[in-house]
Design a protein around this motif. Sequence first.
Motif, PDB file in Angstrom:
ATOM      1  N   ARG A 137       0.822  -1.224   0.000  1.00  0.00           N
ATOM      2  CA  ARG A 137       0.000   0.000   0.000  1.00  0.00           C
ATOM      3  C   ARG A 137       0.849   1.265   0.000  1.00  0.00           C
ATOM      4  NH1 ARG A 137      -5.661  -1.252  -0.410  1.00  0.00           N
ATOM      5  NH2 ARG A 137      -5.823  -3.418   0.236  1.00  0.00           N
ATOM      6  N   PHE A 138       2.148   1.158   0.363  1.00  0.00           N
ATOM      7  CA  PHE A 138       3.031   2.332   0.294  1.00  0.00           C
ATOM      8  C   PHE A 138       3.110   2.888  -1.130  1.00  0.00           C
ATOM      9  CE2 PHE A 138       5.879   1.130   4.174  1.00  0.00           C
ATOM     10  CZ  PHE A 138       4.895   1.617   5.025  1.00  0.00           C
ATOM     11  N   GLN A 139       2.891   1.997  -2.114  1.00  0.00           N
ATOM     12  CA  GLN A 139       3.026   2.408  -3.516  1.00  0.00           C
ATOM     13  C   GLN A 139       1.821   3.198  -4.011  1.00  0.00           C
ATOM     14  OE1 GLN A 139       6.023   1.592  -4.565  1.00  0.00           O
ATOM     15  NE2 GLN A 139       6.305   0.381  -2.704  1.00  0.00           N
ATOM     16  N   SER A 140       0.776   3.284  -3.193  1.00  0.00           N
ATOM     17  CA  SER A 140      -0.482   3.880  -3.674  1.00  0.00           C
ATOM     18  C   SER A 140      -0.352   5.372  -3.952  1.00  0.00           C
ATOM     19  CB  SER A 140      -1.595   3.660  -2.644  1.00  0.00           C
ATOM     20  OG  SER A 140      -1.319   4.437  -1.486  1.00  0.00           O
ATOM     21  N   ALA A 179      11.229  -7.053   5.763  1.00  0.00           N
ATOM     22  CA  ALA A 179      10.162  -6.631   4.846  1.00  0.00           C
ATOM     23  C   ALA A 179       9.935  -5.123   4.877  1.00  0.00           C
ATOM     24  CB  ALA A 179       8.861  -7.354   5.225  1.00  0.00           C
ATOM     25  N   PHE A 180      10.252  -4.485   6.008  1.00  0.00           N
ATOM     26  CA  PHE A 180       9.771  -3.128   6.260  1.00  0.00           C
ATOM     27  C   PHE A 180      10.851  -2.053   6.239  1.00  0.00           C
ATOM     28  CE2 PHE A 180       6.492  -0.468   8.348  1.00  0.00           C
ATOM     29  CZ  PHE A 180       5.358  -1.035   7.785  1.00  0.00           C
ATOM     30  N   ALA A 181      12.107  -2.404   6.582  1.00  0.00           N
ATOM     31  CA  ALA A 181      13.136  -1.373   6.785  1.00  0.00           C
ATOM     32  C   ALA A 181      13.382  -0.544   5.532  1.00  0.00           C
ATOM     33  CB  ALA A 181      14.438  -2.029   7.261  1.00  0.00           C
ATOM     34  N   LEU A 182      13.597  -1.209   4.404  1.00  0.00           N
ATOM     35  CA  LEU A 182      13.906  -0.479   3.170  1.00  0.00           C
ATOM     36  C   LEU A 182      12.709   0.345   2.679  1.00  0.00           C
ATOM     37  CD1 LEU A 182      16.037   0.183   1.053  1.00  0.00           C
ATOM     38  CD2 LEU A 182      15.319  -1.863  -0.217  1.00  0.00           C
ATOM     39  N   PRO A 183      11.498  -0.234   2.585  1.00  0.00           N
ATOM     40  CA  PRO A 183      10.343   0.579   2.168  1.00  0.00           C
ATOM     41  C   PRO A 183      10.095   1.773   3.095  1.00  0.00           C
ATOM     42  CG  PRO A 183       9.778  -1.757   2.116  1.00  0.00           C
ATOM     43  CD  PRO A 183      11.125  -1.664   2.749  1.00  0.00           C
ATOM     44  N   LEU A 184      10.320   1.570   4.400  1.00  0.00           N
ATOM     45  CA  LEU A 184      10.089   2.664   5.352  1.00  0.00           C
ATOM     46  C   LEU A 184      11.116   3.778   5.150  1.00  0.00           C
ATOM     47  CD1 LEU A 184       8.243   3.466   7.776  1.00  0.00           C
ATOM     48  CD2 LEU A 184      10.045   2.603   9.269  1.00  0.00           C
ATOM     49  N   THR A 185      12.380   3.396   4.955  1.00  0.00           N
ATOM     50  CA  THR A 185      13.439   4.391   4.714  1.00  0.00           C
ATOM     51  C   THR A 185      13.156   5.160   3.428  1.00  0.00           C
ATOM     52  OG1 THR A 185      15.027   2.961   5.854  1.00  0.00           O
ATOM     53  CG2 THR A 185      15.939   4.712   4.503  1.00  0.00           C
ATOM     54  N   LEU A 187      10.270   5.607   1.992  1.00  0.00           N
ATOM     55  CA  LEU A 187       9.098   6.454   2.216  1.00  0.00           C
ATOM     56  C   LEU A 187       9.496   7.716   2.984  1.00  0.00           C
ATOM     57  CD1 LEU A 187       5.973   6.807   2.038  1.00  0.00           C
ATOM     58  CD2 LEU A 187       5.831   5.606   4.229  1.00  0.00           C
ATOM     59  N   PHE A 188      10.379   7.543   3.978  1.00  0.00           N
ATOM     60  CA  PHE A 188      10.857   8.683   4.773  1.00  0.00           C
ATOM     61  C   PHE A 188      11.552   9.716   3.875  1.00  0.00           C
ATOM     62  CE2 PHE A 188      14.429  10.492   7.353  1.00  0.00           C
ATOM     63  CZ  PHE A 188      13.664  11.282   8.186  1.00  0.00           C
ATOM     64  N   LYS A 189      12.478   9.231   3.022  1.00  0.00           N
ATOM     65  CA  LYS A 189      13.215  10.139   2.113  1.00  0.00           C
ATOM     66  C   LYS A 189      12.240  10.853   1.174  1.00  0.00           C
ATOM     67  CE  LYS A 189      17.548   7.478   1.917  1.00  0.00           C
ATOM     68  NZ  LYS A 189      18.312   6.544   1.068  1.00  0.00           N
ATOM     69  N   ALA A 190      11.312  10.088   0.608  1.00  0.00           N
ATOM     70  CA  ALA A 190      10.347  10.668  -0.347  1.00  0.00           C
ATOM     71  C   ALA A 190       9.464  11.707   0.342  1.00  0.00           C
ATOM     72  CB  ALA A 190       9.485   9.558  -0.941  1.00  0.00           C
ATOM     73  N   SER A 211       2.536  11.959   8.494  1.00  0.00           N
ATOM     74  CA  SER A 211       3.255  10.756   8.044  1.00  0.00           C
ATOM     75  C   SER A 211       4.624  10.662   8.717  1.00  0.00           C
ATOM     76  CB  SER A 211       3.447  10.769   6.524  1.00  0.00           C
ATOM     77  OG  SER A 211       2.216  10.842   5.868  1.00  0.00           O
ATOM     78  N   LEU A 212       5.319  11.804   8.783  1.00  0.00           N
ATOM     79  CA  LEU A 212       6.653  11.817   9.413  1.00  0.00           C
ATOM     80  C   LEU A 212       6.573  11.442  10.892  1.00  0.00           C
ATOM     81  CD1 LEU A 212       8.268  14.989   7.784  1.00  0.00           C
ATOM     82  CD2 LEU A 212       8.903  12.604   7.380  1.00  0.00           C
ATOM     83  N   ILE A 213       5.517  11.900  11.554  1.00  0.00           N
ATOM     84  CA  ILE A 213       5.323  11.525  12.976  1.00  0.00           C
ATOM     85  C   ILE A 213       5.245  10.008  13.100  1.00  0.00           C
ATOM     86  CG2 ILE A 213       3.670  11.563  14.900  1.00  0.00           C
ATOM     87  CD1 ILE A 213       2.809  14.375  13.808  1.00  0.00           C
ATOM     88  N   LEU A 214       4.395   9.408  12.275  1.00  0.00           N
ATOM     89  CA  LEU A 214       4.202   7.951  12.352  1.00  0.00           C
ATOM     90  C   LEU A 214       5.467   7.201  11.958  1.00  0.00           C
ATOM     91  CD1 LEU A 214       0.605   7.924  10.876  1.00  0.00           C
ATOM     92  CD2 LEU A 214       1.219   7.105  13.151  1.00  0.00           C
ATOM     93  N   ILE A 215       6.188   7.709  10.946  1.00  0.00           N
ATOM     94  CA  ILE A 215       7.444   7.063  10.527  1.00  0.00           C
ATOM     95  C   ILE A 215       8.444   7.094  11.673  1.00  0.00           C
ATOM     96  CG2 ILE A 215       9.447   7.284   8.992  1.00  0.00           C
ATOM     97  CD1 ILE A 215       7.466   8.302   6.812  1.00  0.00           C
ATOM     98  N   SER A 216       8.551   8.249  12.352  1.00  0.00           N
ATOM     99  CA  SER A 216       9.521   8.345  13.446  1.00  0.00           C
ATOM    100  C   SER A 216       9.123   7.451  14.618  1.00  0.00           C
ATOM    101  CB  SER A 216       9.695   9.797  13.899  1.00  0.00           C
ATOM    102  OG  SER A 216       8.465  10.354  14.291  1.00  0.00           O
ATOM    103  N   LYS A 217       7.795   7.313  14.871  1.00  0.00           N
ATOM    104  CA  LYS A 217       7.345   6.387  15.919  1.00  0.00           C
ATOM    105  C   LYS A 217       7.721   4.947  15.568  1.00  0.00           C
ATOM    106  CE  LYS A 217       3.426   8.954  17.831  1.00  0.00           C
ATOM    107  NZ  LYS A 217       1.988   9.011  18.063  1.00  0.00           N
TER     108      LYS A 217
END
Length: 915
Positions: A137-140, A179-185, A187-190, A211-217
Amino acid sequence: MELSDANLQTLTEYLKKTLDPDPAIRRPAEKFLESVEGNQNYPLLLLTLLEKSQDNVIKVCASVTFKNYIKRNWRIVEDEPNKICEADRVAIKANIVHLMLSSPEQIQKQLSDAISIIGREDFPQKWPDLLTEMVNRFQSGDFHVINGVLRTAHSLFKRYRHEFKSNELWTEIKLVLDAFALPLTNLFKATIELCSTHANDASALRILFSSLILISKLFYSLNFQDLPEFFEDNMETWMNNFHTLLTLDNKLLQTDLVSNAIQFLASVCERPHYKNLFEDQNTLTSICEKVIVPNMEFRAADEEAFEDNSEEYIRRDLEGSDIDTRRRAACDLVRGLCKFFEGPVTGIFSGYVNSMLQEYAKNPSVNWKHKDAAIYLVTSLASKAQTQKHGITQANELVNLTEFFVSHILPDLKSANVNEFPVLKADGIKYIMIFRNQVPKEHLLVSIPLLINHLQAESIVVHTYAAHALERLFTMRGPNNATLFTAAEIAPFVEILLTNLFKALTLPGSSENEYIMKAIMRSFSLLQEAIIPYIPTLITQLTQKLLAVSKNPSKPHFNHYMFEAICLSIRITCKANPAAVVNFEEALFLVFTEILQNDVQEFIPYVFQVMSLLLETHKNDIPSSYMALFPHLLQPVLWERTGNIPALVRLLQAFLERGSNTIASAAADKIPGLLGVFQKLIASKANDHQGFYLLNSIIEHMPPESVDQYRKQIFILLFQRLQSSRTTKFLKSFLVFINLYCIKYGALALQEIFDGIQPKMFGMVLEKIIIPEIQKVSGYVEKKICAVGITKLLTECPPMMDTEYTKLWTPLLQSLIGLFELPEDDTIPDEEHFIDIEDTPGYQTAFSQLAFAGKKEHDPVGQMVNNPKVHLAQSLHKLSTACPGRVPSMVSTSLNAEALQYLQGYLQEASVTLL
């Protein structure tokens, strides 16, 4: 239940009724939903309703009801029926993620919580495709969807912050990170890039910042267990981005984003392998000046919360809730930096503290926020290690806490006007709470009347903090683990203390203030008999409060402390004057009757505990008012609720202890009902120990003839359970029970009942259960019961001396000496999954034990036997006089040398010999 329009309509109508403020309409609707929630398709009807209903209120109500349903029922408990059928479980997991992401935010949050509850039980083994579905769903590109995924991931992974390290946990985190580290990183950069692109678009920034709040959490949760290899390559990038973000104009940034970004820096700076990122003096100074100091300020939003949303302000400030404030995050960052850079950081901030205090002194009414920030800085600098229970346990030695207290805290609290500068008053009181272990006792004693005075403050925060500080001070321990403050030291303030505490409950916004009620409870506990003259007034006020809150119980902690205070009133008064129990019964029984008749489920376990305490205070027979209640306590519906069980068992034990003869004569037809309760309880691994508590009381207190006809059936039930589902907990309880039975009815009666069930069964029980397992019994009284029971088997059971059972005599003696002298055998078989009662999810409210209603430990052999080792020696001597020569021969030929030595010690202590 079919997935039909008719059922959807019915469900809609009942959900509407659950929102009605009138209990007469609301409660029956809640009961109806309770009664149907076990049916297949019920959760799917709720999901259909929240997807298709045109009424937004019903959609939200359905989502909350669904989440609570999942919370109560999803976990599968061994030995209990599966509350959700497998087809419903599969359908829920197949649809809930899509439904959550396509729902409005209010509903999305409820479904996200439900996913996290399901995930806690099923992820990853029973829900392996959850991660893939979320990452895809990150790709949406739709940030409503992306934030839904991030929110769900946060609720799912935040438990990693507080779970104990284990290989199983690390394996799960590694699976998530893979599964999550690379997509999350990525997403953070984008998202950071999008923030630059949309720098002038406030509405777009709001979404991106959330989004940044949730990413940092998420980043915080996934790094908490210190698995650095996944993010280490990008750590400097992450840190620089957050540092840059935090040095922007603070007013542009959302509070949640700032606090989470600061929390990120705080978590990184505490890690030894990232220490180098902070070593540069310029970096350290920049963080202190541009990140920490601006975020220590008492902001307009803080002031608004302090005045208009006090409950939330207190929750955040005192309890450190998950929705962190900027100030808390800044305080955490100070503590984190002090771990490796205490000297430089203290030096940088000392200057700031002094200049802030000077600014305050110039014009207090205008510059009070400068002093507030100074107090926060000092608190953060000085706090190296802290617990909720004990305050600061380790302080920064570079900060003089007592001098700061005397010079800058006490003067504010000594001001005659308790309503002046409420924020500074709250700061000062909080300082006392935090540094109570560092400030000398004489200064704390001076602060007690000042705190009592501040219970009258109009500010909810100030009078709440005053109550909390008093409660914390009254629990402090001094030498020999006694309370630091004695009742005599607090006695001069007793009247004003009690008056102001109860008056504080009448202040706007504090009618159910848990901190005030806890302070009332703690004051009673500390002052003891000093409160007796005030009890008639106090119990009236407590009873009125109980009646008021029973209409709609909403504050569980407040309610708990209120019942504790009631129990303390009873204990303290009746200890001095047992006859006063009738006064409490007159005051309380009308309210208790109303609670029971209206089925106020949250209060019923408390009512039973208080009734047990009252009943145990009676020295003679049970009053008729209690006997009228007895048949109702055996109704199966009461025992269906897990939270009722311990309190009900305790109350039935009180009935048996105080009125066994009355029950045997006037309520003999209720004995099968009593045994039916026992049968239900021992069938459950979670509650079998409660069944034994009840059975032991029946055996100990009921006249033997009243239970004669049931004895054999009781043992058959126990053997059936032993055969079908033997656990260590059941075994220990069984061993205590058979030895108590032996003490009560005699060793021969125990042998006869066993062999009456099956020939030679007595020998099998000795050989397979008592001799090899007695070492597992724990607890002083439990061990003593077993020791006295086994002594009877050895010395008062003729078949042990004259039949094939004789070969078991010495091994039994050997096992008894082992019970006395060897360490307890606390091993539990690998295949046994012991269910702790506290971990069993109850259908209703979980049981809450009242500490001050606690049952005194009862020793059924206390009057008979003082020292069980001496008792064994005396009993063996008596046996040896009846059959001279046999006992010494059996002991010397078969007992091992170490056990023989111990036995000789017992004989010596008892001044007897074996003949």
